[in-house]
Design an enzyme around this catalytic site. Structure first.
Site, PDB file in Angstrom:
ATOM      1  N   LYS A 182       0.832  -1.202   0.000  1.00  0.00           N
ATOM      2  CA  LYS A 182       0.000   0.000   0.000  1.00  0.00           C
ATOM      3  C   LYS A 182       0.874   1.263   0.000  1.00  0.00           C
ATOM      4  CE  LYS A 182      -3.346  -2.808  -0.213  1.00  0.00           C
ATOM      5  NZ  LYS A 182      -4.111  -3.519   0.759  1.00  0.00           N
TER       6      LYS A 182
HETATM    7  C1  LIG Z   1      -5.124  -4.740   1.011  1.00  0.00           C
HETATM    8  C2  LIG Z   1      -6.598  -4.603   1.049  1.00  0.00           C
HETATM    9  C3  LIG Z   1      -7.372  -4.971   2.156  1.00  0.00           C
HETATM   10  C4  LIG Z   1      -6.803  -5.711   3.319  1.00  0.00           C
HETATM   11  O1  LIG Z   1      -5.743  -5.086   3.914  1.00  0.00           O
HETATM   12  P1  LIG Z   1      -4.838  -5.900   4.972  1.00  0.00           P
HETATM   13  O2  LIG Z   1      -4.171  -4.811   5.748  1.00  0.00           O
HETATM   14  O3  LIG Z   1      -3.880  -6.707   4.160  1.00  0.00           O
HETATM   15  O4  LIG Z   1      -5.731  -6.725   5.800  1.00  0.00           O
HETATM   16  C5  LIG Z   1      -8.720  -4.714   2.138  1.00  0.00           C
HETATM   17  N1  LIG Z   1      -9.323  -4.147   1.065  1.00  0.00           N
HETATM   18  C6  LIG Z   1      -8.627  -3.811  -0.042  1.00  0.00           C
HETATM   19  C7  LIG Z   1      -9.342  -3.177  -1.171  1.00  0.00           C
HETATM   20  C8  LIG Z   1      -7.250  -4.054  -0.091  1.00  0.00           C
HETATM   21  O5  LIG Z   1      -6.570  -3.738  -1.188  1.00  0.00           O
END
Ligand SMILES: *Cc1c(COP(=O)(O)O)cnc(C)c1O
Length: 371
Positions: A182
């Site tokens: 992210k």
């Molecule tokens: C990465 C992601 C999540 C989950 O995030 P985590 O921190 O890995 O649990 C949820 N929704 C979307 C759209 C994502 O890209």
């Protein structure tokens, strides 16, 4: 030529030193660094209360529980997202109701949401896809009209803004992810923003064993909470990342501008929508593979041969086995299905150079041809 992945986190020396100091501090689990991280994040989000979690998946699940959403409830969510979004709806015993996305924005098509509302609908759980904010005026007008909660899955959208206001700084409940892919990371981690003091208390109980203390320090357990508190080591990573976040996102925007400049004009690919406030978590064009007589696997392989990584974000959710069991099938959501077939996530991360973008664009031209 070195391998160019589709994403890679950037950690500066100050952050690495800070982590070393935290490791030596004698306090590893939730402590002063988590408090400092939550305060800094809240400051970044215009003073909105924020709590850190071990993942966005956990944060989203807790958000649903805070809203009292469980068996019998329906939650409207896009057919194009990461599996965590609908999975958590099922995990609390509720039913995800998919709605198609807009082909250009890749965000949930708000014009189609109203038709999906039933007497059991309790919430809308939209996604700011790839970092492009939803039309927040339209979203909250619709939710207000029908008395629905909104849980924004803003996993892609830390640093995104709508009409100059940061995503997370306003709205009902907003969840962020700090997974290494992210725009900023805590290694694994997430955060939840909400405003109502009673709901914040409930969120904290759900985050950590349901444990509470009275004024004399007597312990009590009020509900069967989970275990989603972030560690101080992870929070120290987050503090360092948050300081760099605006710079990271500015760099992403520059690299995306370069992509738009150098992207081959032919064949005609559907490029993502460009808008102010976009934080560019991903740069993911749609490529008409069938029309070009090449499969996506062949394309990905040809890119790998040129030392370029490609991601697929994401296959349409309703066509996964789990969601077919709810009765969904091919043809239900044509835009999500087309995106699922044609999307490729091209390299985009702050440490990239313009020359890297040029290399990707040249490879696209060679592999896809100009016809
Ligand atoms: C990465 C992601 C999540 C989950 O995030 P985590 O921190 O890995 O649990 C949820 N929704 C979307 C759209 C994502 O890209």
């Amino acid at each position: 030529m070195s391998y160019l992945p589709f994403t890679r986190p950037t950690l500066d020396e100050d952050t690495i030193q800070g982590v070393v100091e935290t490791l030596r501090s004698g306090w590893l689990a939730s402590g002063p660094q988590v408090q400092a991280f939550e305060a800094a994040l809240s400051g970044y989000l215009e003073g909105r209360p924020v709590r850190a979690f071990t993942s966005a998946t956990g944060a989203l699940e807790v958000a649903l529980q805070v809203c009292g959403i469980g068996p019998g409830a329906e939650v409207i969510t896009p057919a194009m997202s990461f599996a965590a979004t609908p999975n958590v709806i099922l995990r609390v015993g509720a039913r995800p109701v998919f709605v198609d996305v807009d082909l250009n924005s890749r965000n949930i098509d708000l014009n189609q949401v109203e038709a999906a509302i039933t007497p059991n609908t309790r919430a809308i759980m939209p996604v700011h896809f790839a970092g492009l904010p939803l039309d927040m005026d339209a979203l909250y007008a619709l939710a207000g009209k029908h008395g629905l909660r909104v849980i924004e899955d803003a996993a892609h959208a830390i640093g995104s803004a709508w009409k100059g206001r940061k995503i997370g700084s306003f709205g009902d409940i907003v969840s962020f992810s700090f997974h290494p892919n992210k725009n900023m990371t805590t290694i694994e981690g997430g955060a939840l923003c909400l405003t109502d003091p009673d709901e914040i208390k409930r969120m904290e109980l759900l985050r950590f064993h349901g444990q509470a203390k009275d004024e004399e320090g007597n312990q009590d357990v009020l509900l069967a909470g989970g275990k989603y508190n972030l560690s101080d080591v992870a929070a120290r990573v987050g503090l360092g990342q948050l300081r760099q976040l605006d710079g990271f996102n500015a760099r992403r925007r520059e690299l995306v501008a370069r992509y738009f400049e150098r992207f081959p004009a032919a064949p005609s690919c559907l490029l993502p929508r460009r808008e102010a406030g976009h934080s560019w978590h991903m740069f993911a064009p749609l490529i008409p593979f069938e029309q070009l007589g090449i499969t996506r696997q062949q394309f990905v392989k040809a890119m790998h041969q040129r030392e370029i990584g490609v991601g697929i974000h994401y296959p349409a959710l309703h066509l996964f086995s789990l969601y077919r069991q709810l009765g969904y099938r091919e043809g239900d959501f044509p835009h999500a299905e087309r995106i699922g077939r044609e999307t490729v996530t091209l390299p985009l991360f702050p440490a990239m150079e313009f020359a890297d973008v040029d290399r990707v664009c040249q490879a696209l031209g060679e592999i896809l041809g100009g016809a």
